[in-house]
Design an enzyme around this catalytic site. Sequence first.
Site, short mmCIF file in Angstrom:
data_model
loop_
_atom_site.label_atom_id
_atom_site.label_comp_id
_atom_site.label_asym_id
_atom_site.label_seq_id
_atom_site.Cartn_x
_atom_site.Cartn_y
_atom_site.Cartn_z
N LYS A 14 -6.08 15.21 -0.10
CA LYS A 14 -6.76 14.23 0.75
C LYS A 14 -7.53 14.99 1.82
O LYS A 14 -7.19 16.12 2.15
CB LYS A 14 -5.75 13.29 1.42
CG LYS A 14 -6.33 11.95 1.84
CD LYS A 14 -6.48 11.01 0.66
CE LYS A 14 -7.04 9.68 1.06
NZ LYS A 14 -6.94 8.70 -0.04
P1 NAD Z 1 -13.81 0.73 3.40
O1 NAD Z 1 -14.26 1.64 4.47
O2 NAD Z 1 -14.74 0.37 2.30
O3 NAD Z 1 -13.29 -0.65 4.05
C1 NAD Z 1 -12.34 -0.68 5.06
C2 NAD Z 1 -12.19 -2.11 5.55
O4 NAD Z 1 -11.14 -2.15 6.51
C3 NAD Z 1 -13.44 -2.65 6.25
O5 NAD Z 1 -13.65 -4.00 5.89
C4 NAD Z 1 -13.06 -2.56 7.73
O6 NAD Z 1 -13.75 -3.51 8.54
C5 NAD Z 1 -11.58 -2.89 7.63
N1 NAD Z 1 -10.85 -2.50 8.84
C6 NAD Z 1 -10.94 -1.35 9.55
N2 NAD Z 1 -10.17 -1.43 10.64
C7 NAD Z 1 -9.57 -2.65 10.60
C8 NAD Z 1 -8.67 -3.32 11.45
N3 NAD Z 1 -8.23 -2.76 12.58
N4 NAD Z 1 -8.26 -4.57 11.11
C9 NAD Z 1 -8.71 -5.16 9.97
N5 NAD Z 1 -9.57 -4.57 9.14
C10 NAD Z 1 -10.00 -3.33 9.45
O7 NAD Z 1 -12.46 1.39 2.83
P2 NAD Z 1 -11.79 1.15 1.40
O8 NAD Z 1 -12.30 2.20 0.48
O9 NAD Z 1 -11.86 -0.28 1.03
O10 NAD Z 1 -10.27 1.58 1.72
C11 NAD Z 1 -9.35 0.66 2.29
C12 NAD Z 1 -7.94 1.14 2.03
O11 NAD Z 1 -7.74 1.29 0.61
C13 NAD Z 1 -7.60 2.52 2.62
O12 NAD Z 1 -6.24 2.55 2.98
C14 NAD Z 1 -7.83 3.45 1.45
O13 NAD Z 1 -7.10 4.67 1.57
C15 NAD Z 1 -7.30 2.60 0.32
N6 NAD Z 1 -7.78 3.01 -1.01
C16 NAD Z 1 -9.10 3.05 -1.30
C17 NAD Z 1 -9.53 3.43 -2.57
C18 NAD Z 1 -10.97 3.42 -2.97
O14 NAD Z 1 -11.25 3.61 -4.16
N7 NAD Z 1 -11.92 3.18 -2.09
C19 NAD Z 1 -8.57 3.79 -3.54
C20 NAD Z 1 -7.22 3.72 -3.21
C21 NAD Z 1 -6.83 3.32 -1.94
#
Ligand code: NAD
Length: 429
Positions: A119
């Site tokens: 990571k």
């Molecule tokens: P992203 O940046 O696309 O979206 C993040 C979202 O979280 C946004 O809508 C943002 O407004 C919201 N957010 C941020 N702070 C917040 C708060 N205090 N309260 C409520 N909402 C809040 O990120 P993502 O890629 O969707 O990732 C989200 C989660 O999923 C993370 O934990 C990431 O590690 C996990 N994840 C992502 C992937 C991937 O393929 N993108 C894969 C596995 C896990």
Amino acid sequence: MVLHSPYHSPVPPMLDDSPSFQMARRQLDTVAEVINLDKGLLQRLAYPKRSMMVSIPIRMDDGRTEVFFGYRVQHSLTSGPSKGGLRYHPGIDIGEVTALAMWMSWKCGIMNLPFSGGKGGIAVDPAKLSKSELERLTRRFTEEVLSIIGPRQDVMAPDMGTNEQTMAWIMDTYSMKIGYCCPEVVTGKPVEIGGCLGRREATGRGVTYCILEALKDLNIAPSHSTAVVQGFGNVGSVTCQELHQRGIRIVAVGEQHGSLGNPNGIDIPLLRAWVDSGKKLHEFPGGVAIPSEQLLEVPCTVLIPAALDRVITAENAPRLRCTLIAEGANGPTTPDADIILQEKGIMVIPDILCNAGGVTVSYFEWVQDIQQLMWSEEQVNRKLEDLMLNAYSRVRNLSVTRGLTMRTAALALGVQKVVAEMNKRGLFP
Ligand code: NAD
């Protein structure tokens, strides 16, 4: 003297002080007892194989120089190249990145992927930087960690605050340095430069497959189910769309700046178009704004945290009114909250299983780039569904036969896979 900057947190805290790292360690210690893990192996798994912390100086648009902190952690190199996202968030530190890398090891283990856990992150609020500043930051970070990344060493992907464009800059910088085009150094790239069809949607689709399986196990029809989703980024918005298409009503959704509720169900395609046009989610006319601190407590069948870690805690867990939690985010539930959820009879599909669709399609992308043979989106989705359903049923069976929570069962499968490989390889020298 502490240097303060409006862009990032100035002092990077160390590993053992990090609540996320403590949480990952506590999970590992718990499962070590369940699987009777050898103490020496536990020590090898408790800390990362390799960590790199870099300072990243960049020229801002106004001519000033700013220095950011960046991290790349390779939890293990036992099972193949390390694999894991790159996160841009002001609160990121070495402990959080290490916890996320450790979870990636177990996730790749459950899915039987030939990767180890990695990571990375930069302590920055990407919304405060211009596109050209973000490009310089990303390219300079890539240069700083160049000696430990590569298609056979460590392959990055998007995570919170990063996207396909970020991956394109990394791929270009790496390719320029080595002198030839190397798409397989990152996954989650734009399709035009070797990205995989369906990668952007993969995590949300995987979350959805797990939810549908769990609803079957709980004997609840999707058409009688409701969902609440925290986060409307990549994972949250795709999960909303996929659930909406299958007749599950999304009764509340929230993001960083506000939350929205509608007990009759939010029209997700319209909300998506509204947000994509630059408007605020909580001002969408097809619902009413609700306080974000109440979002997780809205009654529903399935609660899906898809944003930050440690949002379900011992403090709010007693007030949750859902039947199932599907962890789209990494690390959203603390170990103390887990105990309360178990007492309340709430089933949890743990992050290392639930959101594994992303790394699974990243694996497909890496394989296609190496073979220079691209698959159709239908092939990608079919293989993703097969692997997710297979992993869900293995975790569920272990959970039922041994009377473990889904989290402990998933951790047991993931850790045991890595341990089996370590044992076969032996200890060098
Ligand atoms: P992203 O940046 O696309 O979206 C993040 C979202 O979280 C946004 O809508 C943002 O407004 C919201 N957010 C941020 N702070 C917040 C708060 N205090 N309260 C409520 N909402 C809040 O990120 P993502 O890629 O969707 O990732 C989200 C989660 O999923 C993370 O934990 C990431 O590690 C996990 N994840 C992502 C992937 C991937 O393929 N993108 C894969 C596995 C896990």
